[in-house]
Motif scaffolding. Structure first.
Motif, short mmCIF file in Angstrom:
data_model
loop_
_atom_site.label_atom_id
_atom_site.label_comp_id
_atom_site.label_asym_id
_atom_site.label_seq_id
_atom_site.Cartn_x
_atom_site.Cartn_y
_atom_site.Cartn_z
N GLU A 55 0.71 -1.13 0.11
CA GLU A 55 -0.14 -0.07 -0.01
C GLU A 55 0.86 1.21 -0.02
N LYS A 56 2.05 1.09 0.25
CA LYS A 56 2.96 2.12 0.08
C LYS A 56 4.14 2.29 -0.79
N GLN A 57 3.65 1.53 -1.73
CA GLN A 57 4.59 1.43 -2.81
C GLN A 57 4.24 2.14 -4.15
N VAL A 58 4.82 2.47 -5.08
CA VAL A 58 4.55 3.08 -6.37
C VAL A 58 3.55 2.28 -7.14
N SER A 59 2.59 3.12 -7.57
CA SER A 59 1.48 2.27 -8.53
C SER A 59 1.04 3.27 -9.60
N ALA A 60 0.77 2.58 -10.85
CA ALA A 60 0.52 2.98 -11.83
C ALA A 60 -0.47 2.33 -12.80
N LYS A 61 -1.06 3.14 -13.77
CA LYS A 61 -2.14 2.52 -14.52
C LYS A 61 -1.86 3.19 -16.11
N ASN A 62 -1.92 2.30 -16.99
CA ASN A 62 -1.71 2.64 -18.39
C ASN A 62 -0.37 3.08 -18.58
N LEU A 63 0.65 2.42 -18.10
CA LEU A 63 1.88 2.83 -18.17
C LEU A 63 2.73 2.22 -19.55
N LEU A 64 3.26 3.22 -20.10
CA LEU A 64 4.31 3.18 -21.18
C LEU A 64 5.70 3.47 -20.79
N ILE A 65 6.45 2.52 -21.43
CA ILE A 65 8.02 2.99 -20.94
C ILE A 65 8.64 2.72 -22.27
N ASP A 66 9.64 3.67 -22.64
CA ASP A 66 10.35 3.64 -23.84
C ASP A 66 12.00 3.54 -23.29
N LEU A 67 12.35 2.49 -23.60
CA LEU A 67 13.62 2.24 -23.26
C LEU A 67 14.89 1.61 -24.33
N ASP A 68 16.04 1.73 -23.79
CA ASP A 68 17.03 0.96 -24.82
C ASP A 68 17.99 0.12 -24.14
N GLN A 69 17.86 -0.35 -22.89
CA GLN A 69 18.62 -1.18 -22.13
C GLN A 69 17.96 -1.64 -20.84
N LEU A 70 18.18 -2.83 -20.37
CA LEU A 70 17.94 -3.24 -19.02
C LEU A 70 18.49 -4.52 -18.77
N ASN A 71 18.79 -4.48 -17.25
CA ASN A 71 19.24 -5.78 -16.88
C ASN A 71 18.28 -6.18 -15.36
N ALA A 72 17.82 -7.55 -15.31
CA ALA A 72 16.98 -7.88 -14.67
C ALA A 72 16.65 -9.26 -14.31
N ASP A 73 16.07 -9.60 -13.16
CA ASP A 73 15.66 -11.01 -13.24
C ASP A 73 13.88 -10.85 -13.29
N ALA A 74 13.75 -11.89 -14.36
CA ALA A 74 12.20 -11.59 -14.84
C ALA A 74 11.42 -13.09 -14.61
N THR A 75 10.29 -13.04 -14.41
CA THR A 75 9.46 -14.30 -14.56
C THR A 75 8.07 -13.65 -15.27
N PHE A 76 7.66 -14.26 -16.40
CA PHE A 76 6.62 -13.90 -17.05
C PHE A 76 5.49 -15.14 -17.28
N THR A 77 4.26 -14.98 -17.18
CA THR A 77 3.22 -15.69 -16.91
C THR A 77 2.26 -15.74 -18.25
N ASN A 78 2.08 -16.87 -19.00
CA ASN A 78 1.57 -17.10 -20.20
C ASN A 78 1.75 -16.09 -21.30
N ILE A 79 2.92 -16.35 -21.51
CA ILE A 79 3.75 -15.54 -22.65
C ILE A 79 3.56 -15.92 -23.98
N ASN A 80 3.36 -14.83 -25.03
CA ASN A 80 3.52 -15.12 -26.22
C ASN A 80 4.78 -14.35 -26.84
N ILE A 81 5.56 -14.96 -27.59
CA ILE A 81 6.70 -14.17 -28.25
C ILE A 81 6.64 -14.39 -29.72
N GLY A 82 6.59 -13.25 -30.57
CA GLY A 82 6.61 -13.30 -31.84
C GLY A 82 5.33 -12.86 -32.38
N GLN A 83 4.38 -12.32 -31.30
CA GLN A 83 3.18 -11.90 -31.77
C GLN A 83 3.12 -10.87 -32.75
N ASP A 84 2.14 -10.92 -33.59
CA ASP A 84 2.04 -9.51 -34.23
C ASP A 84 1.44 -8.38 -33.58
#
Length: 221
Positions: free
Chosen positions: A123-152
């Motif tokens: 409840e005291k963390q950052v929250s956002a709705k309809n968020l768009l981020i334009d980036l060119d580099q990232l390092n992270a540990d990530a988990t994705f649920t029900n993912i489609n790669i190569g979608q149109d």
């Protein structure tokens, strides 16, 4: 379109799945009815963002181009979230004030550093709705649920993704030419990224702290 069920995990998976958060556009970006920000030209500087954790729903990503007011292009990976919650947000940008014409003195480089959501309480963390981020580099540990790669890209769903039209005045990459990926959920930790722009319908920064440092240091990473 191929579909993968369950969860997929990558460590330091850069520029393919690149969910992230940038805070430069946070102040004043809350718009009526959660509408996305109007079209804008990016500055000539990218900025650094780190987060301890990012949890987002209805994630999508596709390629695009950001442009400065003088027309200089910047290829970006656009990450979209219908909703996101972020723990431990830090954003920093280093600026040389001497680019301002007519200054009677020479100033050191200045770092603008913003922090928010430094709490274990959701409840005291950052929250956002309809968020768009334009980036060119990232390092992270990530988990994705029900993912489609190569979608149109033209077939992507979600209010944040569809809001891309509102922001740029154009649609998603046309059918057959836009590589994209999408997932029901994206959970990231230890995020470090560089970005050019962020826009959101609402961006709530709990425990916001903003400081200027005049030694050119104090970046987020």
């Amino acid at each position: 379109m191929s579909q993968t069920y369950g969860k997929t995990r990558w460590k330091r998976f850069a520029l393919v799945m690149v969910p992230s958060l940038a805070a430069t556009a946070a102040v004043g970006v809350a718009l009526a009815n959660n509408a996305l920000a109007a079209s804008f030209s990016v500055s000539g500087q990218n900025f650094k963002v780190s987060t301890e954790e990012l949890h987002g729903t209805n994630f999508a990503q596709f390629g695009s181009i950001d442009a400065e007011s003088n027309g200089t292009p910047h290829p970006v990976a656009v990450s979209a979230f219908d909703e996101a919650r972020i723990k431990g947000l830090c954003q920093s940008v280093v600026t040389d004030p001497n680019i301002i014409p007519g200054l009677p003195w020479k100033l050191p480089k200045i770092t603008l550093r913003l922090e928010a959501g430094q709490s274990d309480d959701p409840e005291k963390q950052v929250s956002a709705k309809n968020l768009l981020i334009d980036l060119d580099q990232l390092n992270a540990d990530a988990t994705f649920t029900n993912i489609n790669i190569g979608q149109d890209a033209s077939t992507l769903k979600g209010t944040a993704t569809q809001g891309w039209k509102s922001r740029l005045g154009t649609g998603l990459p046309s059918g057959g030419t836009g590589f994209a990926q999408a997932a029901d959920k994206a959970d990231l930790s230890h995020v470090q990224q560089t970005a050019w722009a962020t826009s959101a319908g609402t961006f709530k920064l709990q425990g916001l702290k903003l400081n200027l440092h005049t030694d050119g240091g104090h970046e987020c990473f």
